[in-house]
Design an enzyme around this catalytic site. Sequence first.
Site, PDB file in Angstrom:
ATOM      1  CB  SER A 128      23.915  15.769 -50.034  1.00  0.00           C
ATOM      2  OG  SER A 128      24.175  14.391 -49.990  1.00  0.00           O
ATOM      3  CE  LYS A 165      26.522  14.014 -47.434  1.00  0.00           C
ATOM      4  NZ  LYS A 165      25.968  14.145 -46.067  1.00  0.00           N
ATOM      5  CE  LYS A 212      24.530  10.787 -49.189  1.00  0.00           C
ATOM      6  NZ  LYS A 212      24.531  10.544 -47.738  1.00  0.00           N
ATOM      7  CG  ASP A 222      27.743  10.664 -46.215  1.00  0.00           C
ATOM      8  OD1 ASP A 222      28.224   9.763 -45.493  1.00  0.00           O
ATOM      9  OD2 ASP A 222      26.608  11.147 -46.039  1.00  0.00           O
ATOM     10  CD  GLU A 274      28.261  12.863 -43.694  1.00  0.00           C
ATOM     11  OE1 GLU A 274      28.479  13.663 -44.639  1.00  0.00           O
ATOM     12  OE2 GLU A 274      27.132  12.697 -43.197  1.00  0.00           O
ATOM     13  CG  ASP A 333      25.324  11.087 -40.628  1.00  0.00           C
ATOM     14  OD1 ASP A 333      24.505  11.095 -39.704  1.00  0.00           O
ATOM     15  OD2 ASP A 333      24.949  11.151 -41.832  1.00  0.00           O
ATOM     16  CE  LYS A 367      22.145  13.398 -41.636  1.00  0.00           C
ATOM     17  NZ  LYS A 367      22.087  12.110 -42.329  1.00  0.00           N
ATOM     18  N   GLY A 420      21.327  16.763 -43.187  1.00  0.00           N
ATOM     19  CA  GLY A 420      19.953  16.789 -43.687  1.00  0.00           C
ATOM     20  C   GLY A 420      19.431  15.394 -43.964  1.00  0.00           C
TER      21      GLY A 420
HETATM   22  O1  OSB Z   1      23.954  10.493 -44.773  1.00  0.00           O
HETATM   23  O2  OSB Z   1      23.762  12.582 -44.742  1.00  0.00           O
HETATM   24  C1  OSB Z   1      23.301  11.486 -45.026  1.00  0.00           C
HETATM   25  C2  OSB Z   1      19.965  11.914 -46.897  1.00  0.00           C
HETATM   26  C3  OSB Z   1      19.233  10.884 -46.357  1.00  0.00           C
HETATM   27  C4  OSB Z   1      19.827  10.048 -45.445  1.00  0.00           C
HETATM   28  C5  OSB Z   1      21.169  10.247 -45.064  1.00  0.00           C
HETATM   29  C6  OSB Z   1      21.903  11.296 -45.586  1.00  0.00           C
HETATM   30  C7  OSB Z   1      21.296  12.129 -46.547  1.00  0.00           C
HETATM   31  C8  OSB Z   1      21.996  13.210 -47.236  1.00  0.00           C
HETATM   32  C9  OSB Z   1      21.124  14.307 -47.837  1.00  0.00           C
HETATM   33  O3  OSB Z   1      23.178  13.223 -47.436  1.00  0.00           O
HETATM   34  C10 OSB Z   1      21.230  15.587 -47.136  1.00  0.00           C
HETATM   35  C11 OSB Z   1      20.159  16.560 -47.541  1.00  0.00           C
HETATM   36  O4  OSB Z   1      19.080  16.582 -46.912  1.00  0.00           O
HETATM   37  O5  OSB Z   1      20.382  17.321 -48.476  1.00  0.00           O
HETATM   38 MG    MG Z   2      25.793  11.184 -43.851  1.00  0.00          MG
END
Ligand code: OSB
Ligand code: MG
Length: 375
Positions: free
Chosen positions: A140, A166, A168, A193, A218, A243, A267, A295
């Site tokens: 991510s 992924k 953001k 995401d 996402e 999510d 999660k 994650g």
């Molecule tokens: O939205 O998936 C998410 C990390 C913290 C809070 C929300 C998210 C995330 C990530 C990181 O996208 C995922 C990872 O642990 O590598």
């Molecule tokens: Mg997410």
Amino acid sequence: MKIEKIDLYFINMPLVSPFGTSFGVQEERDALILAMHSEGLVGWGECVATNDPGYSYETAVTAWHILEDFLIPSLLGKELEKPEDIQGLMSSVRGHPLAKATLDQAIWDLFAQRDGVSFAQKLAEPYPEGPKERVKVGVSVGTQSSVEKTIEVIQGYVDDGYGRIKLKIKPGHDKELAKAARQNFPDLPIMLDANSAYRLEDAPIFQSMDDLNLLMIEQPLGHEDIYFHSWLKPKIKTPLCLDESIVSSDHARYAINMQACDIINVKPSRVGGWTVAREIHDLCIQNGIRLWVGGMLETGVGRAAQLALASLPGFTLPGDISATARYYHDDIATAFFLNEEDSTITVPQGVGLGIEVDMDRLEAVSSKKAMYVQE
Ligand code: OSB
Ligand code: MG
């Protein structure tokens, strides 16, 4: 098993690189680590609630309060026949899934150890095929200062061997970014995401990305929304993943019945633990919803249990479970490495979580520690 004693640690660890999302930038991570004692064994849990209530309303501080004042007192001295029993014992507390998942992880670890099997094997008991030995993973990529910088960061991870990226996104940093990523990496599985940063009226932004062959988008809309996602889904070609909105198996049912998503990011922390995560897994298999494990920048303690969940048969898409080096320079538990040839991580095979917690390192990153025994 009787829950005899619980230790709780409040930790803080610097991230290898700042992690930017539509709700802010995180440079270090608060978390809680929990050790549950029974029959001479120690089960470990990680609470992924962190410094601020950006992703979830819970923080490490609220989770400490809920654990210390409500959940732990209701569990101490209790005898459990199976890991699933802990859910009923925690039901007097509404919400606070991240706090509950901490205890749930530790109890699954304890029962796996008692039975002499791995966490993954224990979780996979209902499935004849058993757990997978390696699970597909991706990385991510947080928001960066520019599109060029994002392309550089992606290139770095591709060079490391990651086979799924992924990105953001947030309003104003979406279409151009996704287009550039696709142009630079024509065959790479890329997903986006949004962490709830858009509204239904923004549908044209997502329609303009229909031809980029993205793996999924996402959580584009509100963190509590399912209804408007069901309106957005038929308007776009990119598969829609939820999510934040899926906080229980009932919420997964709502999303399935409303046809609000194609994919769910599970999660375990967000749904109150591994028992519920597995219920959602079963429900999604029955209803043709694809799955992957999300994650929360876990330490090795949480990552081992994420890998165990991802080893269940229904998790067919690559998870947000990256190698330790992507998160921390000096973790509190055994490091995980990427198998570069197929972008997988090997699921720990040892008994329980199959990791070693470095107690000196844990103490060193802890600002607060408490021990609870039955009075
Ligand atoms: O939205 O998936 C998410 C990390 C913290 C809070 C929300 C998210 C995330 C990530 C990181 O996208 C995922 C990872 O642990 O590598
Ligand atoms: Mg997410």
